[in-house]
Enzyme design. Structure first.
Site, PDB file in Angstrom:
ATOM      1  N   GLY A  55      -1.588   6.824  -2.011  1.00  0.00           N
ATOM      2  CA  GLY A  55      -2.938   6.727  -1.395  1.00  0.00           C
ATOM      3  C   GLY A  55      -3.480   5.581  -1.998  1.00  0.00           C
ATOM      4  N   ASN A  56      -2.946   4.564  -2.548  1.00  0.00           N
ATOM      5  CA  ASN A  56      -3.612   3.363  -3.214  1.00  0.00           C
ATOM      6  C   ASN A  56      -2.837   2.276  -3.039  1.00  0.00           C
ATOM      7  OD1 ASN A  56      -5.457   2.101  -4.838  1.00  0.00           O
ATOM      8  ND2 ASN A  56      -4.694   2.942  -6.635  1.00  0.00           N
ATOM      9  N   HIS A  73       0.764  -1.068   0.080  1.00  0.00           N
ATOM     10  CA  HIS A  73      -0.159  -0.061   0.123  1.00  0.00           C
ATOM     11  C   HIS A  73       0.825   1.259   0.100  1.00  0.00           C
ATOM     12  CE1 HIS A  73      -3.688   2.191   0.780  1.00  0.00           C
ATOM     13  NE2 HIS A  73      -2.974   3.200   1.532  1.00  0.00           N
ATOM     14  N   CYS A  74       0.830   1.797  -0.884  1.00  0.00           N
ATOM     15  CA  CYS A  74       1.703   3.334  -1.218  1.00  0.00           C
ATOM     16  C   CYS A  74       0.931   4.347  -0.410  1.00  0.00           C
ATOM     17  CB  CYS A  74       1.724   3.518  -2.695  1.00  0.00           C
ATOM     18  SG  CYS A  74       3.000   4.743  -2.980  1.00  0.00           S
ATOM     19  N   VAL A  75       1.784   5.062   0.487  1.00  0.00           N
ATOM     20  CA  VAL A  75       1.085   6.053   1.241  1.00  0.00           C
ATOM     21  C   VAL A  75       1.143   7.399   0.284  1.00  0.00           C
ATOM     22  CG1 VAL A  75       1.549   7.564   3.209  1.00  0.00           C
ATOM     23  CG2 VAL A  75       1.916   5.189   3.334  1.00  0.00           C
TER      24      VAL A  75
END
Length: 345
Positions: A201-202, A196-198
């Site tokens: 946001g996805n 999950h890439c901060v």
């Protein structure tokens, strides 16, 4: 009138702008999405600052743009495409298990649907479909039969004898195919979950991993090109205006740190692609049941570099867990004949 009554109006006045923003942009009502939106705006602002300082301080670049507009146009095109790719990846579909399950159920329902269906729409919850049929089968719940299509498909991807509870998500009760995982940030199960890439946001999964890799390539190229512009300006005007040089040196140092991180991330994901792995599988390999007994140097889902690249670019379906015979074949050391026959490809 109490102290609480005196202080209450000031609090409501401070909350009014935020309430107005939440009504105009409903996504800002969620604290998690609000923080993600702020990160996106910060990243956009950083890009604009780097480009703005460059064109504001570097007069030689302006003169070169007048003589060779194509050169600057290519840079600005890459700059714009990178930003578009960033926002497109941030809203892309990583591949949700629930959607794949609904698609499988829907496709099988269409094939098995009788002409005596009613006009009542089908309702769904967690991927289970309830269809009302007229005649002798009025009101019959066929959600269970629909669920068997997905259950059978998932069961065929696991070794014989595996228990259903080992691949059923404990959070959303969805039967997960191999390589899927529940993301606690998105609260959904993701096909071929990577991470999950901060900043985006996805989630990054089967549906958008290729798109994410291309974004890393474009972002790395923009950083290298921007750094080249900054270095060229400093070499030619290092003693002209000290405060401009100080700003550009500070930005260049920050850019160098970001570039190192981007290059390492790009190389890491390129390695994952050619070996058909995910970040989650590499980091948590000992905690994944179907990978725990496999030697670490063996990549069970790898089909060779060429096929791995093809599957990565085309996102082809679900992958089954290889049999012990296939694992033994993959663990066999390479020989000269294997290299001659391109076994690694």
């Amino acid at each position: 009138m109490t102290i609480l009554d005196i202080c209450r109006p000031s609090t409501s006045i401070l909350d009014q702008p935020m309430d107005l923003c939440c009504r105009i942009f409903p996504c800002l009502a969620d604290p998690g999405r609000r923080s993600t939106t702020c990160l996106k705006l910060v990243l956009l602002l950083v890009h604009l600052i780097y480009a703005g300082v460059l064109f504001l301080f570097d007069e030689d670049l302006i003169e070169k743009t007048k003589k060779e507009p194509w050169y600057t146009a290519l840079y600005l095109l890459l700059f714009f495409v990178t930003l578009v790719q960033y926002f497109a990846t941030s809203v892309s579909n990583p591949g949700y298990v629930i959607e794949a399950m609904k698609e499988v159920n829907k496709r099988n329902v269409v094939h098995t649907k009788t002409p005596e269906t009613s006009n009542q729409p089908a309702s769904s919850k967690n991927g289970s479909f309830i269809i009302s049929i007229e005649g002798n089968q009025t009101g019959k719940n066929v959600a269970g039969s629909n669920g068997t299509y997905w259950s059978k498909l998932v069961a065929e991807l696991y070794p014989p004898g595996s228990a259903v509870r080992t691949w059923t998500c404990s959070y959303c009760s969805v039967e997960q195919p191999p390589r899927a995982k529940h993301c606690h940030d998105c609260d959904k199960c993701i096909l071929q979950f990577d991470h999950h890439c901060v900043w985006l946001g996805n989630c990054i999964g089967q549906g958008n991993h290729c798109q994410f890799w291309w974004y890393l390539c474009e972002e790395t190229a923009v950083c290298i090109w921007t750094g080249f512009f900054y270095i060229s300006h400093l070499k030619a005007h290092i003693t002209s205006v000290w405060w401009q040089d100080a700003i550009m040196i500070l930005l260049l140092i920050t850019l160098a740190v970001c570039l190192i991180f981007l290059l390492l991330l790009l190389l890491f994901h390129s390695y994952l692609i050619v070996t058909n792995q995910t970040t989650y599988e590499l980091v948590r390999r000992r905690r994944i049941p179907y990978l725990r007994a496999i030697p670490e140097r063996v990549h069970p889902f790898s089909k060779g570099i060429c096929r791995n690249l093809h599957n990565f670019c085309c996102s082809l379906g679900l992958e089954r867990i290889p049999t012990p015979q296939e694992i033994e074949e993959k663990s066999r050391p390479y020989t000269c004949s294997d290299l001659a026959t391109c076994r690694c490809c």
